[in-house]
Enzyme design. Structure first.
Site, PDB file in Angstrom:
ATOM      1  N   ARG A 104       0.869  -1.187   0.000  1.00  0.00           N
ATOM      2  CA  ARG A 104       0.000   0.000   0.000  1.00  0.00           C
ATOM      3  C   ARG A 104       0.908   1.241   0.000  1.00  0.00           C
ATOM      4  O   ARG A 104       1.900   1.269   0.737  1.00  0.00           O
ATOM      5  CB  ARG A 104      -0.923   0.028   1.237  1.00  0.00           C
ATOM      6  CG  ARG A 104      -1.965  -1.088   1.234  1.00  0.00           C
ATOM      7  CD  ARG A 104      -3.006  -0.877   2.315  1.00  0.00           C
ATOM      8  NE  ARG A 104      -3.986   0.140   1.940  1.00  0.00           N
ATOM      9  CZ  ARG A 104      -4.907   0.627   2.789  1.00  0.00           C
ATOM     10  NH1 ARG A 104      -4.951   0.201   4.033  1.00  0.00           N
ATOM     11  NH2 ARG A 104      -5.769   1.541   2.384  1.00  0.00           N
ATOM     12  N   ASP A 262      -2.766   9.093   7.861  1.00  0.00           N
ATOM     13  CA  ASP A 262      -1.849   8.124   7.248  1.00  0.00           C
ATOM     14  C   ASP A 262      -0.496   8.729   6.935  1.00  0.00           C
ATOM     15  O   ASP A 262       0.506   8.026   6.850  1.00  0.00           O
ATOM     16  CB  ASP A 262      -2.471   7.544   5.978  1.00  0.00           C
ATOM     17  CG  ASP A 262      -3.530   6.530   6.353  1.00  0.00           C
ATOM     18  OD1 ASP A 262      -4.645   6.960   6.715  1.00  0.00           O
ATOM     19  OD2 ASP A 262      -3.236   5.327   6.336  1.00  0.00           O
TER      20      ASP A 262
HETATM   21  O1  MRU Z   1      -7.677   2.290   4.305  1.00  0.00           O
HETATM   22  P1  MRU Z   1      -7.483   2.223   5.780  1.00  0.00           P
HETATM   23  O2  MRU Z   1      -8.618   1.573   6.486  1.00  0.00           O
HETATM   24  O3  MRU Z   1      -6.147   1.624   6.155  1.00  0.00           O
HETATM   25  O4  MRU Z   1      -7.457   3.744   6.227  1.00  0.00           O
HETATM   26  C1  MRU Z   1      -7.185   4.048   7.568  1.00  0.00           C
HETATM   27  C2  MRU Z   1      -7.263   5.468   7.892  1.00  0.00           C
HETATM   28  O5  MRU Z   1      -7.450   6.334   7.061  1.00  0.00           O
HETATM   29  C3  MRU Z   1      -7.011   5.836   9.331  1.00  0.00           C
HETATM   30  O6  MRU Z   1      -7.736   6.970   9.699  1.00  0.00           O
HETATM   31  C4  MRU Z   1      -5.522   6.112   9.503  1.00  0.00           C
HETATM   32  O7  MRU Z   1      -4.753   5.037   9.051  1.00  0.00           O
HETATM   33  C5  MRU Z   1      -5.170   6.430  10.891  1.00  0.00           C
HETATM   34  S1  MRU Z   1      -5.118   4.991  11.886  1.00  0.00           S
HETATM   35  C6  MRU Z   1      -4.692   5.360  13.454  1.00  0.00           C
END
Ligand code: MRU
Length: 368
Positions: A104, A262
């Site tokens: 990712r 992220d």
């Molecule tokens: O696609 P995801 O479910 O991995 O996205 C996660 C998010 O956007 C969260 O808000 C982010 O990773 C923060 S986690 C503490």
């Protein structure tokens, strides 16, 4: 804190440990988040393909949890490296790390954790392979434990903001969150949820606050994960569709927004789950403070602003049919499905970090 309450919170965290090592230490053991909230099923990831696939398919997701999974993954996979001389071992380790890094693109914690494992390995040149592997396990364990400590720090700082609201308004704060930045996205307290869990640990009841969870189309992390974990923890929780945020704010229900992140660029622009920037715009309109909760490992000091953050694009099927019994859109309709968007720094009231609350102007050059 009352002992019964303490036990209840510990039981809750024990029940949904997001990622850990398997008992034999030869696998990364995760909760398969694609099955939540209907089933709590743990899965062992033993091969690099299984670890890559689990991250890609969001069986394990959330920036810090992906980092911890990758770190444990590198420790587990290092046992299977056949080359024993350091240079060849290092080369193979680097190849596996690059493979996991390609699962990712957006969450910087993944690259941060992999780099930390590589740096650890480099510091062990000259040691026996057995010692190296033991130390890699220890490094992965430290990454997990540090994540717990960091999210506790975020929780303490965010709890201060909740306390102020409760004292000022004389009622339970209304908190809005988007996606899942909870215990399921980290090693323990979450980031955006950490203030609420710390509030419980400090003796607040679940009714002393009220959390509004955006369902978070298209993959419903808010509905399936955040609403699940907060209600399991006994916190007053309401679920709403993403397009209801304006109505909620207009009705005066939201005192504060806590979201996760992220990747934070060094000027404060922040990538988080798609829809977050819209929440920030609405918060600005209604005068609701908007906080991004993030540990230091989410800050990318090499990226000057949000334009440099790579945004993951995901499959059209997630929007056209996933989670529905029948397709919800014409079969071949073109779909725009970015997994994240970037909230410009000027819409962010502050960052809640393990080092405290940081207010503008944001210049992330040193550790928080
Ligand atoms: O696609 P995801 O479910 O991995 O996205 C996660 C998010 O956007 C969260 O808000 C982010 O990773 C923060 S986690 C503490």
């Amino acid at each position: 804190m009352n002992q019964k309450m303490n036990q209840k919170i510990d039981d809750f965290f024990e029940k949904i440990i997001t990622v850990r090592l398997s008992d034999d230490g030869r696998a990364v053991n995760i909760i398969d988040q694609t099955l939540l909230p209907n089933e709590i099923k743990r899965v062992d990831l033993r091969t690099k393909e299984e670890i890559f696939g689990a991250i890609k398919k969001l069986m394990v997701r959330g920036a810090p949890a992906i980092g911890v999974t990758a770190a444990y993954g590198m420790a587990v996979l290092s046992r299977g490296i056949e080359e024993k001389d350091f240079a060849s071992f290092r080369r193979r380790f680097g190849e596996i790390s690059a493979y996991l890094a390609s699962s990712r693109p957006t969450a910087v914690n993944l690259f941060w954790a992999l780099k930390r494992m590589e740096d650890k390995l480099d510091s062990l040149e000259g040691e026996e392979t057995d010692v190296i592997i033991k130390e890699l396990y220890a490094e992965a364990e430290s990454i997990r434990n540090e994540d717990i400590e960091k999210s506790r720090g975020i929780g303490e700082a965010g709890f201060g903001l909740l306390k102020e609201i409760r004292e000022k308004k004389g009622r339970a704060p209304g908190i809005l969150t988007h996606c899942n930045a909870g215990t399921l996205a980290t090693a323990k307290y979450g980031t955006a949820t950490a203030p609420m869990y710390i509030a419980l640990e400090k003796g607040w009841s679940g009714g002393d606050m009220h959390v509004y969870c955006d369902e978070t189309r298209p993959l419903l992390q808010g509905a399936r994960l955040t609403a699940f974990e907060l209600s399991e923890a006994g916190i007053d929780t309401t679920l709403q569709c993403d397009n209801m945020v304006s109505a909620l704010m207009a009705a005066g229900k939201i005192d504060i927004v806590f979201v996760g992140c992220d990747r934070v660029a060094s000027n404060g622009d922040s990538a988080n789950k798609i829809g977050t920037s819209g929440v920030a715009i609405l918060a600005g309109h209604y005068g609701v403070p908007f906080y991004v909760c993030a540990p230091d490992s989410t800050i990318d000091r090499d990226t000057p602003d949000g334009s440099g953050i790579e945004i993951e694009m995901r499959s059209p099927g997630e929007v056209r049919e996933m989670w529905y019994e029948k397709p919800m859109a014409p079969e071949n309709i073109s779909v725009f499905n970015p997994a994240f968007d970037v909230t410009p720094a000027d819409l962010i009231t502050g960052f809640v970090t393990e080092g405290g609350v940081i207010r503008p102007p944001f210049r992330f050059r040193e550790s928080v």
